[in-house]
Design a protein around this motif. Structure first.
Motif, short mmCIF file in Angstrom:
data_model
loop_
_atom_site.label_atom_id
_atom_site.label_comp_id
_atom_site.label_asym_id
_atom_site.label_seq_id
_atom_site.Cartn_x
_atom_site.Cartn_y
_atom_site.Cartn_z
N MET A 139 0.83 -1.21 0.00
CA MET A 139 0.00 0.00 0.00
C MET A 139 0.86 1.26 0.00
O MET A 139 0.52 2.25 -0.65
N ALA A 140 1.99 1.21 0.72
CA ALA A 140 2.87 2.38 0.76
C ALA A 140 3.47 2.66 -0.61
O ALA A 140 3.55 3.82 -1.04
N LEU A 141 3.89 1.59 -1.31
CA LEU A 141 4.44 1.77 -2.66
C LEU A 141 3.37 2.32 -3.60
O LEU A 141 3.63 3.22 -4.41
N GLY A 142 2.16 1.77 -3.51
CA GLY A 142 1.07 2.25 -4.36
C GLY A 142 0.70 3.70 -4.04
O GLY A 142 0.37 4.47 -4.94
N HIS A 143 0.78 4.05 -2.76
CA HIS A 143 0.42 5.42 -2.37
C HIS A 143 1.36 6.45 -2.99
O HIS A 143 0.93 7.54 -3.37
N HIS A 144 2.63 6.10 -3.12
CA HIS A 144 3.57 7.06 -3.70
C HIS A 144 3.40 7.17 -5.22
O HIS A 144 3.79 8.18 -5.80
N LYS A 145 2.80 6.18 -5.82
CA LYS A 145 2.53 6.27 -7.26
C LYS A 145 1.19 6.96 -7.52
O LYS A 145 1.05 7.73 -8.46
N TRP A 146 0.21 6.66 -6.68
CA TRP A 146 -1.13 7.25 -6.83
C TRP A 146 -1.53 7.89 -5.49
O TRP A 146 -2.44 7.38 -4.81
N PRO A 147 -0.92 8.97 -5.08
CA PRO A 147 -1.22 9.55 -3.76
C PRO A 147 -2.66 9.99 -3.59
O PRO A 147 -3.19 10.00 -2.47
N TRP A 148 -3.35 10.34 -4.67
CA TRP A 148 -4.73 10.80 -4.59
C TRP A 148 -5.70 9.68 -4.23
O TRP A 148 -6.81 9.92 -3.75
N THR A 235 7.69 15.14 -2.27
CA THR A 235 8.64 15.83 -3.15
C THR A 235 10.04 15.58 -2.62
O THR A 235 10.24 15.50 -1.40
N PRO A 236 11.04 15.44 -3.53
CA PRO A 236 12.42 15.21 -3.06
C PRO A 236 12.83 16.30 -2.09
O PRO A 236 12.45 17.46 -2.28
N PRO A 237 13.57 15.99 -1.04
CA PRO A 237 14.21 14.69 -0.72
C PRO A 237 13.37 13.76 0.14
O PRO A 237 13.92 12.97 0.91
N TYR A 238 12.05 13.82 0.06
CA TYR A 238 11.15 12.87 0.71
C TYR A 238 11.38 12.80 2.22
O TYR A 238 11.93 11.84 2.75
N LYS A 239 10.94 13.82 2.90
CA LYS A 239 11.03 13.86 4.36
C LYS A 239 9.61 13.86 4.93
O LYS A 239 8.68 13.40 4.28
N ASN A 240 9.45 14.32 6.19
CA ASN A 240 8.14 14.45 6.82
C ASN A 240 7.36 13.12 6.81
O ASN A 240 6.27 13.03 6.25
N TYR A 241 7.91 12.12 7.46
CA TYR A 241 7.28 10.80 7.50
C TYR A 241 6.18 10.70 8.56
O TYR A 241 5.32 9.81 8.47
N CYS A 242 6.18 11.53 9.59
CA CYS A 242 5.21 11.43 10.68
C CYS A 242 3.81 11.79 10.18
O CYS A 242 3.65 12.77 9.44
N ILE A 243 2.79 11.02 10.60
CA ILE A 243 1.45 11.24 10.03
C ILE A 243 0.37 11.42 11.09
O ILE A 243 -0.83 11.34 10.75
N VAL A 244 0.74 11.68 12.34
CA VAL A 244 -0.28 12.07 13.32
C VAL A 244 -0.41 13.59 13.34
O VAL A 244 -1.46 14.14 13.02
N SER A 277 17.76 5.70 -4.20
CA SER A 277 17.69 5.48 -5.64
C SER A 277 16.79 6.52 -6.29
O SER A 277 15.84 7.02 -5.68
N GLU A 278 17.15 6.83 -7.55
CA GLU A 278 16.28 7.72 -8.32
C GLU A 278 14.98 6.98 -8.63
O GLU A 278 15.00 5.79 -8.95
N PRO A 279 13.83 7.62 -8.55
CA PRO A 279 12.57 6.94 -8.85
C PRO A 279 12.53 6.48 -10.30
O PRO A 279 12.92 7.21 -11.20
N ASP A 280 12.11 5.21 -10.49
CA ASP A 280 11.98 4.70 -11.86
C ASP A 280 10.55 4.93 -12.34
O ASP A 280 9.71 5.50 -11.66
N ASP A 281 10.28 4.44 -13.56
CA ASP A 281 8.97 4.69 -14.15
C ASP A 281 7.84 4.07 -13.34
O ASP A 281 6.72 4.57 -13.33
#
Length: 292
Positions: A139-148, A235-244, A277-281
């Motif tokens: 789900m986390a991988l899918g969320h970064h591809k389709w965040p909406w 957005t790079p560099p992908y920070k702000n992981y906390c979600i509460v 790693s750089e994001p792939d397609d």
């Protein structure tokens, strides 16, 4: 109808002189007013051609809540309420209030830190085949591809995995520490915030005009995660992981805590995090398709 004008030469004899007098020509115009007529009425014909409208797209079945999802959410919520109730009852019996309140606030802060560390872990390591947490990694991988998509996910569908974890964790703790108001205050608030953190996350991807006013007020106050804060995670560099609430993110970023953890994992297990790693397609963000 109308009658065209005609010229008439009028002559008459003078009775006394017997002479004929010619009068100047006179033009006489005769008109005839046509009778009142009504406009022709045409028969009203109703257009029976069916109007073709764009069919309303149904919700993706994978985003819908099932009865099993709702059952897990109900049991998880029950264990949280039971923990808070034990804390309140214990406070009344012990005549202490400050300590349970402070422990509850500590649980709130702890939940934000815990969700940040956990979110960092499933974002950077693991996949669908990972034991126990494979579904969340996927789900986390899918969320970064389709965040909406998280905004389309129904509540129980979004929360059932965390609710199951809270249920199995908190039920035995409630049985053991039910008479400890400070412990119950800390764990009750912490477990509740952890369980609902995914909904805070979903609201952070929503549009403020479509959110309940109380949610917007809590976001603006910094009590729960806000869209303006969470946007830095995608957005790079992908920070702000906390979600509460995101209150720990500045500290974790300033002190490079995630970078230290990544180096420790790499040296110990040889695993490279996805953030290196750089994001792939396959991982590129795709926007929500606009309706035709």
């Amino acid at each position: 109808m109308s009658i065209l004008p005609q010229h008439h030469h009028l002559q008459h004899a003078d009775a006394t002189t017997g002479h004929h007098h010619h009068h100047r020509n006179r033009r006489v115009y005769c008109t005839a007013t046509p009778p009142n007529t009504r406009p022709k009425l045409q028969k009203l014909v109703a257009n029976t051609t069916p109007v073709i409208t764009q069919p309303k797209l149904d919700v993706d079945p994978s985003l819908k809540s099932t009865w099993l999802h709702r059952a897990w959410l109900a049991t998880g919520s029950t264990t949280v309420v039971l923990s808070l109730a034990n804390s309140i009852i214990g406070s009344i019996d012990s005549h202490i209030w400050l300590e349970p309140v402070l422990s509850g606030f500590a649980g709130y802060l702890f939940s934000d830190l815990a969700t940040g560390i956990y979110h960092w872990g499933i974002d950077n390591y693991g996949d669908a085949s990972t034991p126990l947490i494979g579904a969340q990694c996927d789900m986390a991988l899918g969320h970064h591809k389709w965040p909406w998509k998280i905004t389309k996910r129904q509540v129980a569908n979004n929360l059932h995995l965390l609710a199951g974890g809270v249920t199995f964790t908190m039920l035995p703790i409630n049985l053991i520490y039910h008479d400890q108001p400070v412990v119950m205050g800390f764990l009750g608030v912490a477990s509740g915030c952890v369980m609902f953190s995914q909904q805070f996350h979903a609201w952070a991807h929503g549009t403020k005009s479509k959110l309940p006013p109380i949610v917007v007020a809590l976001q603006d106050a910094g009590v729960i995660l806000s869209p303006s804060h969470h946007v830095g995670h995608h957005t790079p560099p992908y920070k702000n992981y906390c979600i509460v609430s995101g209150v720990w993110d500045r500290f974790l970023d300033k002190h490079r805590v995630y970078e230290a953890l990544e180096m420790a994992v790499f040296r110990k297990f040889g695993l490279r995090p996805r953030s290196w790693s750089e994001p792939d397609d396959d991982c590129m963000v795709e926007a929500e398709a606009s309706p035709p």
